[in-house]
Motif scaffolding. Structure first.
Motif: not given
Lengths: 366, 395
Positions: A76-80, A83-88
């Motif tokens: 996956x891309x770094x942007x994805x 987003x994942x890390x921030x929502x975690x």
């Protein structure tokens, strides 16, 4: 399709026979069909059919991977990822200084290692985290469950009861201050009994039981999908005595680390390990270093070292990919793991302590 | 569990035979191999080998219990979770007393009362549950030949005069204390291994080892090469065996340890970073009671006392606190400190008062109590139980 026969996950004897019979690629095997295969290599038709099914499955998954279909690919891309890390979410430790140093708390999908001298508070933090992971989402927690694998026998139920009671009380105070409906509803299910029932405890007496338990952990986590924390209290203890073959120990530890990383990623759980300290005898002095050797140091993503300075307990963030190295003091109170002084700003307890997500975004805006 | 034979893990007969040809007979051997090795040895495909691994793991993995179940089990039998020390202040801080199912260590300089404490606990363990005891037998492993049966009877008679009112009761109490004299590390380890059957047959409720440090330090000189690892191995093996016994039968295990000096200038075998409660800082004691130091009078452990006497003289000669150059702490090293769950430190204060300190405990904060040793054993100052008048017993 052009995959070499030698790389297929078949039984070694069968593979050897295929190679001896002259098969080179997986496609040739598939084209021959079960009856032809059984005649050529001299195995029964059922065995040939089984082998063909394995080969077909392998090629099929190969094809989907090369065709670029998303499926279960890990690309996956770094942007994805961002987003994942921030929502975690994070698992808070109730010590805001430590949470700040860690960037919000103990991170999911990462292995965190806590090293320290005996009696400094490693097991206390593990018990605190096992309670904190269960805090409902409206209070800023993850509403998860915890698996506690104990190898040293230092898990005390009475202490967990104290910590859990303090946590429930804290949430009740917040609910009273804010009077929101979902807070009160969440409090109905967040009781001492439910906290204790969602801590799954395993007592492993030696490294064989530990290995066996880690092999079975993926199945256990699939059944209990709400588990967000796996604690192994005392990963060093079973590996530190009776091991004449140090290379075996390194191999087993590496295997364990790999399995734990896979578990952390697949089930979106945080893995917390505690390690002991050992003395390294140098030329003129000896220093205290984490046990289990240098290669084990690579296994954990985040490393915390707990130590003493006169009468104060200190926690140092020793290794982290995203936060900088720093040392903070902490306390162990009858209620659990806490800051040295209560944080000065307490007008918005939800903002500073309980909702790490809010805090993260505020830092971003700077 | 590790030594469980693969046959009993429900693997097929032919598979077991095939594995035994490669010297893989127990679950431990099986789980130590990597997946590729297992494929080679069993001749199965990758998927099948993973299924086999699951099967073998199921055979030796521990059972799951939730924390709630553990609490309920504790609540059903509250008295069996602790052995009360009959020292009121200490019991309160420890949430009940010496915890069952874990290792407790008593450390002190010589002559402070470790053996006295152990003898007192032996009496307490034989008392009925209504009086705070465990109503069971005691196994006392003595490595220093310091156990005195007369003192046992004296403590019993003076501490619980109402209960031990007849000779018969005293004798039946002494019948339940089993004493073993072991003088080498090897024999201590052998004795610990044989304890499992004894515990079941004699209904033992307390294990005491007095003292671990003396036998280990006699045999292993840590200055010699290789001895340090041997010593750690022995200690770790002993610790895990004792932990297993403590948990399996839910009984307390009490061990005694000695103290050692850690000199920070010399090539220290163990580095610092020890808990502040562990640092006994004898320097306070040295300054105040240099003249009539009790160590001088003690008959036992002449070697130990003369060594400490030397330290005292050095400290006195250079005048004042020698904290920078060394600290006094529990012996047997860091690894041993990780293995014990609770640590109590006894120390001299102003003679005859001594102090008992809780240095490591998962449930108690650091706390200190003052006590004296009387005919009835330990008496805490400020305890509701008044001191029994009658001389102070030196040993």
């Amino acid at each position: 399709m052009q995959r070499d026969v030698g790389s297929l996950p078949l039984a070694p004897a069968l593979r050897a026979r295929l190679v001896a019979a002259g098969f080179q690629t997986a496609q040739e095997v598939l084209e021959t069909g079960p009856c032809g295969l059984s005649k050529e290599i001299g195995i029964s038709k059922e065995e040939a059919l089984e082998a063909l099914q394995v080969v077909r499955q392998e090629c099929h998954s190969d094809a989907t991977r090369t065709a670029g279909a998303p499926g279960t690919s890990r690309k996956c891309t770094a942007l994805e990822l961002l987003e994942q890390e921030q929502a975690q979410g994070f698992i808070i430790t109730f010590c805001s200084a430590l949470d700040n140093v860690l960037g919000g708390g103990v991170q999911l999908t990462k292995i965190t290692e806590i090293c320290g001298a005996p009696g400094v508070g490693k097991t206390q933090l593990c018990m605190q985290l096992a309670v904190d992971v269960q805090i409902p989402e409206c209070f800023g927690g993850l509403a998860g469950e915890a698996v506690f694998i104990d190898t040293e026998g230092s898990f005390m139920v009475d202490r967990v009861v104290d910590i859990a009671a303090a946590c429930v009380q804290h949430c009740q105070l917040i609910a009273e201050a804010h009077q929101e409906e979902d807070h009160l509803k969440a409090l109905e299910t967040f009781s001492l009994e439910s906290i204790l029932s969602h801590i799954y405890y395993f007592r492993c007496r030696d490294y064989t039981e530990l290995l066996a338990e880690v092999y079975l952990l993926p199945d256990f986590l699939s059944e209990h999908s709400k588990v967000r924390l796996v604690v192994i209290d005392g990963i060093a203890f079973p590996f530190r005595h009776d091991f004449e073959d140090l290379s075996l120990r390194t191999r087993l530890l590496n295997g364990l680390a790999q399995q734990l990383i896979i578990i952390a990623n697949d089930h979106k759980a945080a893995v917390v390990l505690t390690n002991q300290m050992t003395t390294r005898i140098g030329q003129s002095q000896s220093t205290l270093v984490p046990a289990l050797g240098e290669s084990w140091g690579h296994a954990a993503t985040v490393r915390l070292i707990f130590h003493w300075d006169n009468n104060q307990r200190l926690a140092t963030l020793y290794k982290s990919p995203s936060q900088k190295e720093s040392t903070i003091p902490y306390h162990i109170t009858p209620h659990g793991f806490r800051d040295v002084q209560p944080p000065a700003v307490t007008q918005n307890p939800e903002g500073t302590e309980m909702n790490p997500r809010k805090r993260l975004r505020r830092e971003e805006e700077k | 569990m590790a030594a469980k034979k693969l046959r009993r893990a429900r693997l097929s007969q032919e598979l077991c035979e095939r594995l035994s040809r490669h010297q893989i007979t127990t679950c431990q051997d099986f789980l130590c191999l990597s997946l590729l090795d297992l494929m080679k040895v069993t001749g199965q495909s990758y998927g099948n080998v993973q299924k086999l691994l699951c099967k073998v793991s199921l055979a030796c993995a521990p059972k799951m219990q939730t924390a709630y179940e553990m609490k309920v089990r504790r609540a059903v039998n509250p008295s069996s979770a602790f052995l009360s020390t009959s020292l009121h202040g200490l019991d309160k801080v420890l949430h009940g007393g010496v915890p069952c199912g874990s290792l407790t260590e008593i450390t002190s300089p010589p002559g402070c009362g470790k053996t006295q404490f152990c003898i007192m606990m032996s009496v307490l363990a034989t008392l009925p549950i209504s009086m705070g005891g465990l109503n069971g037998a005691v196994i006392y492993i003595d490595t220093e030949s310091a156990f005195s049966a007369e003192r046992l009877v004296e403590i019993a008679g003076n501490r619980f005069p109402a209960y031990f009112d007849s000779d018969e009761k005293l004798f039946s109490m002494t019948c339940s204390v089993y004493l073993y004299r072991e003088l080498t590390c090897g024999s201590v380890l052998k004795r610990i291994k044989s304890l499992e059957e004894e515990i079941i047959s004699k209904k033992v409720k307390l294990i005491i080892i007095d003292s671990v440090a003396s036998v280990v330090r006699k045999e292993f000189d840590t200055k010699l090469q290789g001895n340090l690892t041997e010593r750690s191995n022995f200690l770790a093996r002993g610790a895990s065996l004792l932990k297993y016994l403590a948990e399996e039968f839910s009984i307390p295990v009490i061990l005694t340890n000695q103290i050692t000096t850690r000199l920070s200038n010399g090539p220290a075998i163990q580095a610092d970073l020890v808990s502040p409660a562990d640092d006994l800082s004898l320097s306070e004691v040295l300054d105040s009671s240099l003249q009539s130091h009790p160590l001088v009078r003690l008959p036992k452990n002449r070697l130990e006392s003369s060594r400490i006497l030397l330290e005292i003289c050095l400290a006195g000669a250079s005048g004042g606190r020698k904290r920078e150059s060394g600290c006094v702490t529990a012996a047997l090293g860091n690894t041993w400190s990780h293995s014990v769950n609770t640590r109590l430190i006894l120390q001299y204060h102003d003679l005859p008062t001594r102090q008992i300190r809780v240095a490591k405990s998962p449930v108690a904060p650091f706390s200190t109590f003052f006590y004296t040793i009387e005919k009835s054993g330990f008496v805490l100052q400020g305890d509701p139980i008044l001191k029994v008048t009658g001389g102070i017993k030196q040993k």
